[in-house]
Design a protein around this motif. Structure first.
Motif, short mmCIF file in Angstrom:
data_model
loop_
_atom_site.label_atom_id
_atom_site.label_comp_id
_atom_site.label_asym_id
_atom_site.label_seq_id
_atom_site.Cartn_x
_atom_site.Cartn_y
_atom_site.Cartn_z
N LEU A 86 -44.16 103.07 30.79
CA LEU A 86 -43.45 102.49 31.92
C LEU A 86 -42.26 101.68 31.44
CD1 LEU A 86 -43.53 102.15 35.02
CD2 LEU A 86 -44.81 100.04 34.64
N SER A 87 -42.47 100.88 30.41
CA SER A 87 -41.37 100.06 29.89
C SER A 87 -40.28 100.92 29.28
CB SER A 87 -41.91 99.06 28.85
OG SER A 87 -42.72 98.08 29.49
N GLY A 88 -40.65 102.08 28.73
CA GLY A 88 -39.65 102.99 28.21
C GLY A 88 -38.74 103.52 29.31
N LEU A 138 -48.58 101.08 42.01
CA LEU A 138 -49.07 99.77 41.59
C LEU A 138 -50.57 99.86 41.36
CD1 LEU A 138 -47.01 97.57 44.07
CD2 LEU A 138 -46.62 97.86 41.62
N PRO A 139 -51.11 99.04 40.48
CA PRO A 139 -52.52 99.16 40.10
C PRO A 139 -53.46 99.21 41.30
CG PRO A 139 -51.43 97.63 38.66
CD PRO A 139 -50.43 97.98 39.72
N GLU A 140 -54.23 100.28 41.35
CA GLU A 140 -55.19 100.51 42.44
C GLU A 140 -56.46 101.06 41.80
OE1 GLU A 140 -55.54 103.28 46.48
OE2 GLU A 140 -53.81 103.45 45.17
N SER A 216 -44.93 114.83 31.46
CA SER A 216 -45.84 114.41 32.52
C SER A 216 -47.06 113.71 31.95
CB SER A 216 -46.28 115.62 33.35
OG SER A 216 -45.19 116.17 34.06
N ILE A 217 -47.61 114.24 30.86
CA ILE A 217 -48.79 113.63 30.24
C ILE A 217 -48.47 112.23 29.74
CG2 ILE A 217 -50.38 113.77 28.29
CD1 ILE A 217 -50.07 116.87 28.55
N GLY A 218 -47.36 112.11 29.00
CA GLY A 218 -46.99 110.82 28.44
C GLY A 218 -46.71 109.79 29.52
N SER A 219 -46.06 110.20 30.60
CA SER A 219 -45.75 109.27 31.68
C SER A 219 -47.00 108.90 32.46
CB SER A 219 -44.69 109.87 32.61
OG SER A 219 -43.46 110.06 31.92
N ALA A 220 -47.93 109.85 32.65
CA ALA A 220 -49.20 109.54 33.31
C ALA A 220 -49.99 108.54 32.49
CB ALA A 220 -50.02 110.81 33.52
N ARG A 221 -50.00 108.72 31.18
CA ARG A 221 -50.67 107.75 30.32
C ARG A 221 -49.99 106.39 30.41
NH1 ARG A 221 -51.56 111.77 25.09
NH2 ARG A 221 -53.51 112.71 25.84
N GLY A 222 -48.67 106.40 30.54
CA GLY A 222 -47.94 105.15 30.67
C GLY A 222 -48.33 104.39 31.93
N SER A 225 -51.84 102.98 31.42
CA SER A 225 -51.75 101.84 30.53
C SER A 225 -51.21 100.61 31.26
CB SER A 225 -50.86 102.17 29.33
OG SER A 225 -50.70 101.06 28.48
N ALA A 226 -50.20 100.82 32.09
CA ALA A 226 -49.61 99.71 32.84
C ALA A 226 -50.62 99.12 33.82
CB ALA A 226 -48.38 100.18 33.59
N TYR A 227 -51.53 99.95 34.33
CA TYR A 227 -52.55 99.46 35.26
C TYR A 227 -53.48 98.46 34.58
CZ TYR A 227 -51.71 102.65 39.20
OH TYR A 227 -51.18 103.29 40.29
N THR A 228 -53.62 98.56 33.26
CA THR A 228 -54.56 97.70 32.54
C THR A 228 -53.89 96.47 31.94
OG1 THR A 228 -54.27 98.88 30.42
CG2 THR A 228 -55.93 99.73 31.96
N GLU A 229 -52.58 96.36 32.06
CA GLU A 229 -51.87 95.23 31.45
C GLU A 229 -52.18 93.93 32.20
OE1 GLU A 229 -48.00 97.33 29.40
OE2 GLU A 229 -47.92 96.82 31.52
N ARG A 230 -52.26 92.87 31.45
CA ARG A 230 -52.57 91.56 32.02
C ARG A 230 -51.46 90.58 31.69
NH1 ARG A 230 -55.28 94.53 34.23
NH2 ARG A 230 -57.55 94.61 34.45
N GLY A 231 -51.60 89.37 32.18
CA GLY A 231 -50.61 88.34 31.90
C GLY A 231 -49.26 88.65 32.53
N GLU A 232 -48.18 88.27 31.86
CA GLU A 232 -46.85 88.45 32.41
C GLU A 232 -46.45 89.91 32.54
OE1 GLU A 232 -44.90 86.08 33.78
OE2 GLU A 232 -46.71 84.88 33.48
N GLN A 233 -47.14 90.81 31.83
CA GLN A 233 -46.84 92.24 31.92
C GLN A 233 -47.55 92.92 33.08
OE1 GLN A 233 -43.93 92.60 30.15
NE2 GLN A 233 -44.74 94.62 29.65
N SER A 234 -48.44 92.21 33.73
CA SER A 234 -49.14 92.78 34.87
C SER A 234 -48.14 93.12 35.98
CB SER A 234 -50.18 91.79 35.41
OG SER A 234 -50.56 92.11 36.73
N LEU A 235 -48.24 94.32 36.53
CA LEU A 235 -47.31 94.72 37.60
C LEU A 235 -47.46 93.84 38.82
CD1 LEU A 235 -47.39 98.61 37.32
CD2 LEU A 235 -45.36 97.16 37.16
N TRP A 236 -48.67 93.42 39.15
CA TRP A 236 -48.85 92.53 40.30
C TRP A 236 -48.24 91.17 40.02
CZ3 TRP A 236 -49.45 94.69 44.62
CH2 TRP A 236 -50.28 95.81 44.80
#
Length: 303
Positions: A86-88, A138-140, A216-222, A225-236
């Motif tokens: 996602l950051s890429g 967004l993380p669901e 598609s695979i790499g972006s789906a993994r991205g 991965s973004a769904y599991t990020e915490r702290g300031e990197q959390s999408l929410w």
């Protein structure tokens, strides 16, 4: 630049813009009057700039819009460093806005493009005037059952299985395209014939690209991965830092992003308004461009 990137750098009616780490294809600009504020449209997983053509036409009297192909999608070559996180993707879009000096823009994002737009708006508020998010990824957790096939792309071993199945049980382009359209549209019978034909043609073209599935695979993994990020990197958490006014658009027949997540999204963004379309799927800008455009005009009037 690799041979694949050189081939993709001359994509017919598109133009290309070189940004840090990638060369982005930019879809044909919809004719607009001089002096209108700039807008940028960012597609979802497996999509392209073409996904926005109807909405851009509806808004031609409001904004000077451009739609880009994210790295590895549409006519854009994959990123030079293989970064499909996602950051890429955010890096590529920021690079485009800085290179073209078009910011601040009215930013539009669908699905993956919605998540990209949220992170961009949080990190670079100077580049965003307003934010329109259509079924943003967004993380669901857990995702809808109908979204599991997309999430499964991130599971090790599944991509290889898909390649083997495609090689031994390959469906024709029409069948495969129909399955994809049924996943993102609420009413496939309402799809105009010319759009369906363009989708089949694009599917055939992408099938011949050696990097298409991996993008598609790499972006789906991205996304996962973004769904599991915490702290300031959390999408929410980042949604809460978005200063621009936000329009959220959800479809009640969306098979990938549940409209029920709209409540949390409305609470997360400091300045949000909501449009829920009862008869729309995952791509409301393609199924109901006039209704989406009406809500966007109201947002722009406020912004």
């Amino acid at each position: 630049m690799s041979a694949d990137q050189q081939v993709q750098s001359e994509p017919g009616p598109h133009r290309t813009v070189e940004v840090p780490g990638a060369v982005l294809a930019v879809g044909p600009r919809v004719p607009a009057a001089d002096g209108l504020p700039p807008a940028l449209f960012v597609h979802g997983l497996g999509g392209s700039a073409d996904n926005w053509s109807d909405l851009m036409a509806e808004l031609a009297d409001e904004v000077s819009g451009e739609a880009i192909d994210l790295p590895g999608f549409g006519w854009s070559a994959p990123p030079q460093d293989g970064n499909l996180t996602l950051s890429g993707h955010v890096r590529a879009v920021i690079g485009y806005l800085e290179k073209t000096a078009r910011g601040p823009v009215h930013l539009f994002g669908n699905s993956l493009g919605g998540a990209v737009s949220v992170r961009l708006a949080a990190l670079r508020p100077d580049l965003v005037r307003s934010l329109t998010l259509i079924s943003p990824a967004l993380p669901e957790l857990p995702p809808q059952l109908s979204a599991w096939p997309t999430a499964a792309l991130a599971v090790p071993g599944v991509p290889a299985l898909l390649r083997r199945r495609a090689a031994t049980h390959g469906k024709n382009a029409e069948q495969a395209t129909d399955e994809l359209l049924r996943l993102v549209y609420a009413d496939v019978d309402g799809i105009p014939a010319d759009r369906r034909d363009r989708a089949v043609t694009e599917y055939r073209r992408r099938l011949g690209l050696p990097y298409a599935l991996q993008a598609s695979i790499g972006s789906a993994r991205g996304i996962v991965s973004a769904y599991t990020e915490r702290g300031e990197q959390s999408l929410w958490r980042q949604a809460a830092h978005v200063k621009a006014p936000v329009l959220l658009v959800y479809g009640m027949k969306d098979k990938l992003v549940s409209y029920r997540s709209a409540k949390r999204a409305c609470e997360a963004f400091p300045d949000a308004r909501l449009l829920v379309l009862p008869d729309s799927g995952h791509v409301a800008m393609m199924e109901h461009p006039a209704q989406v455009a009406r809500a966007v005009r109201e947002l722009l009037a406020e912004a």
